[in-house]
Design a protein around this motif. Structure first.
Motif, PDB file in Angstrom:
ATOM      1  N   VAL A 166      35.274  45.832  46.143  1.00 55.65           N
ATOM      2  CA  VAL A 166      34.705  45.703  44.791  1.00 55.65           C
ATOM      3  C   VAL A 166      33.406  44.898  44.768  1.00 55.65           C
ATOM      4  CG1 VAL A 166      35.120  44.801  42.471  1.00 55.65           C
ATOM      5  CG2 VAL A 166      36.920  46.072  43.652  1.00 55.65           C
TER       6      VAL A 166
ATOM      7  N   GLY B 237      38.982  42.962  38.341  1.00 52.37           N
ATOM      8  CA  GLY B 237      38.714  44.246  37.714  1.00 52.37           C
ATOM      9  C   GLY B 237      37.942  45.158  38.629  1.00 52.37           C
ATOM     10  N   CYS B 238      37.921  46.442  38.282  1.00 53.01           N
ATOM     11  CA  CYS B 238      37.183  47.419  39.074  1.00 53.01           C
ATOM     12  C   CYS B 238      36.915  48.656  38.216  1.00 53.01           C
ATOM     13  CB  CYS B 238      37.958  47.814  40.326  1.00 53.01           C
ATOM     14  SG  CYS B 238      39.519  48.679  40.007  1.00 53.01           S
ATOM     15  N   MET B 239      36.030  49.524  38.695  1.00 52.33           N
ATOM     16  CA  MET B 239      35.799  50.811  38.057  1.00 52.33           C
ATOM     17  C   MET B 239      36.725  51.835  38.697  1.00 52.33           C
ATOM     18  SD  MET B 239      32.287  53.102  37.826  1.00 52.33           S
ATOM     19  CE  MET B 239      31.447  52.003  36.695  1.00 52.33           C
TER      20      MET B 239
ATOM     21  N   THR C 150      32.687  45.335  34.204  1.00 53.14           N
ATOM     22  CA  THR C 150      33.877  44.751  34.834  1.00 53.14           C
ATOM     23  C   THR C 150      33.963  43.238  34.644  1.00 53.14           C
ATOM     24  OG1 THR C 150      34.067  46.545  36.449  1.00 53.14           O
ATOM     25  CG2 THR C 150      35.094  44.448  37.014  1.00 53.14           C
TER      26      THR C 150
ATOM     27  N   GLU D 259      36.898  41.192  32.471  1.00 55.66           N
ATOM     28  CA  GLU D 259      37.652  40.104  33.087  1.00 55.66           C
ATOM     29  C   GLU D 259      37.551  38.836  32.246  1.00 55.66           C
ATOM     30  OE1 GLU D 259      36.720  41.576  37.692  1.00 55.66           O
ATOM     31  OE2 GLU D 259      35.997  39.642  36.976  1.00 55.66           O
TER      32      GLU D 259
ATOM     33  N   VAL E  70      41.434  46.354  34.595  1.00 57.03           N
ATOM     34  CA  VAL E  70      41.465  44.906  34.750  1.00 57.03           C
ATOM     35  C   VAL E  70      42.912  44.459  34.920  1.00 57.03           C
ATOM     36  CG1 VAL E  70      40.641  42.699  33.841  1.00 57.03           C
ATOM     37  CG2 VAL E  70      39.530  44.798  33.132  1.00 57.03           C
TER      38      VAL E  70
ATOM     39  N   TYR F  95      31.290  48.100  41.278  1.00 56.08           N
ATOM     40  CA  TYR F  95      32.604  47.435  41.289  1.00 56.08           C
ATOM     41  C   TYR F  95      33.690  48.450  41.644  1.00 56.08           C
ATOM     42  CZ  TYR F  95      30.149  43.603  39.039  1.00 56.08           C
ATOM     43  OH  TYR F  95      29.255  42.589  38.770  1.00 56.08           O
TER      44      TYR F  95
ATOM     45  N   ILE G 108      37.321  51.434  33.254  1.00 56.66           N
ATOM     46  CA  ILE G 108      37.436  50.148  33.930  1.00 56.66           C
ATOM     47  C   ILE G 108      38.893  49.703  33.901  1.00 56.66           C
ATOM     48  CG2 ILE G 108      36.711  47.721  33.915  1.00 56.66           C
ATOM     49  CD1 ILE G 108      34.453  49.638  34.557  1.00 56.66           C
TER      50      ILE G 108
END
Length: 352
Positions: A173, A155-157, A329, A333, A209, A179, A207
């Motif tokens: 990340v 996941g990430c922003m 994040t 996940e 994912v 992230y 976010i």
């Protein structure tokens, strides 16, 4: 209070309060024979842990996990796995000024109307502190999914307030507190958060994912669709106000000739569906997007009422995340891992 359990065959029950002695989870349905230690779980908890940068709450919790049951000589036994995380840095006095008032945007009012009593310390049961047991349980699911099926969850922003974050690399990340999949934009994000914290305000974020390596066929039609269960789980994450799969709300402006993913001998030619068709995984990467609202606990005075329904002004003191999405994040996940493991076990039970 019901509604604290997620899943069918892989079931996670979350317990505790923000300022109680401990929080935790009970996992029922984890297959026997998997190597599992506290270290497997702690690595994920450390990613979510508070106090790791100036941009998040300065509550200093080590979030050290203890495995109480379900593991013998480092191997899961198939019996319920009990996980405990002790609270060590609660400051309940910070909430004495809101014991009889309701913070705008919080669950204070609705909890009081439903139960007739509420725990004002850190939000009690409605606190984001309760996401730690979710991450702990998700770590178990992540390990099983990778070991049994090679499923990788990341996941990430992708947006902080008004600032979009263009995707560059997954390698970026873990290298920054946001992230963010883009190292070059981190100074801009930090400057934005410094100004926000100075103003005593908060902001929302988006976010993303993904899960890669899923086989086709996981999920159930109609009411237990894979995407429906993902949305259900993600909406259980504090401050989430929107969930989309694949192209999500962008599909409103798309034509069918554009949105429908064509197929060829080598597979799908696009992934607007986000890896799910008819509630069942297509074998493509699963793509989930979350919209997270601004933190409701801010230092700016806001209008509200007290328990006598008298008008008051409320200012929230204490230690809070000016953007709760910064630590969201690993939680998102974990939730995705829990849902996927549950559906993997259900698919195995029905289809062998």
């Amino acid at each position: 209070m019901s509604g604290n359990t997620l899943g069918n065959l892989f079931r996670v029950t979350n317990f505790g309060e923000s300022h109680g002695p401990a929080i935790g989870a009970v996992i029922d349905g984890c297959p026997p024979g998997m190597a599992l230690s506290e270290a497997d779980i702690q690595a994920e908890l450390d990613r979510r842990r508070p106090g790791t940068s100036r941009h998040v709450t300065q509550r200093r919790e080590p979030d050290t996990v203890e495995i109480l049951s379900g593991v013998f000589e480092g191997i899961t036994t198939g019996t319920p796995i009990g996980l405990l995380i002790r609270n060590t840095d609660a400051r309940s006095r910070d909430y004495s000024n809101i014991a009889d008032t309701f913070r705008p945007g919080h669950a204070d009012y609705t909890y009081w109307k439903k139960y007739g009593v509420r725990d004002p310390r850190g939000g009690g049961r409605s606190s984001a502190r309760l996401t730690a047991p979710t991450v702990a349980a998700g770590a178990v699911a992540r390990k099983w999914l990778m070991q049994e099926h090679g499923v990788r969850i990341r996941g990430c922003m992708s947006q902080l307030g008004p600032i979009p974050i263009p995707f560059v690399s997954w390698d970026a990340v873990p290298q920054n507190p946001f992230y963010a999949p883009n190292a070059d934009i981190v100074p801009e994000l930090e400057a934005f958060m410094d100004r926000l914290r100075h103003d005593g305000d908060s902001i929302g974020a988006r976010i993303e994912v993904t899960a890669e390596g899923l086989p086709a066929g996981w999920g159930e039609p109609i009411y237990d669709r894979l995407d429906a269960d993902i949305a259900h789980a993600m909406m259980g994450l504090n401050a989430v106000k929107g969930v989309s799969i694949g192209s999500g709300f962008d599909c409103v402006s798309m034509r069918g000739s554009e949105h429908g993913d064509e197929l060829g001998p080598d597979g799908f030619m696009g992934n607007h569906a986000g890896g799910v068709l008819g509630g069942i995984s297509s074998g493509q990467p699963l793509r989930v997007s979350l919209a997270i609202k601004p933190t409701s606990s801010i230092r700016i005075e806001r209008r509200s009422v007290n328990r006598a329904n008298e008008p008051v002004m409320v200012q929230t003191l204490g230690r809070h995340d000016p953007c709760v999405a910064i630590r969201a994040t690993p939680i998102a996940e974990a939730l995705l891992a829990i849902v996927l493991m549950d559906h993997a076990l259900r698919h195995r039970g029905q289809c062998g």
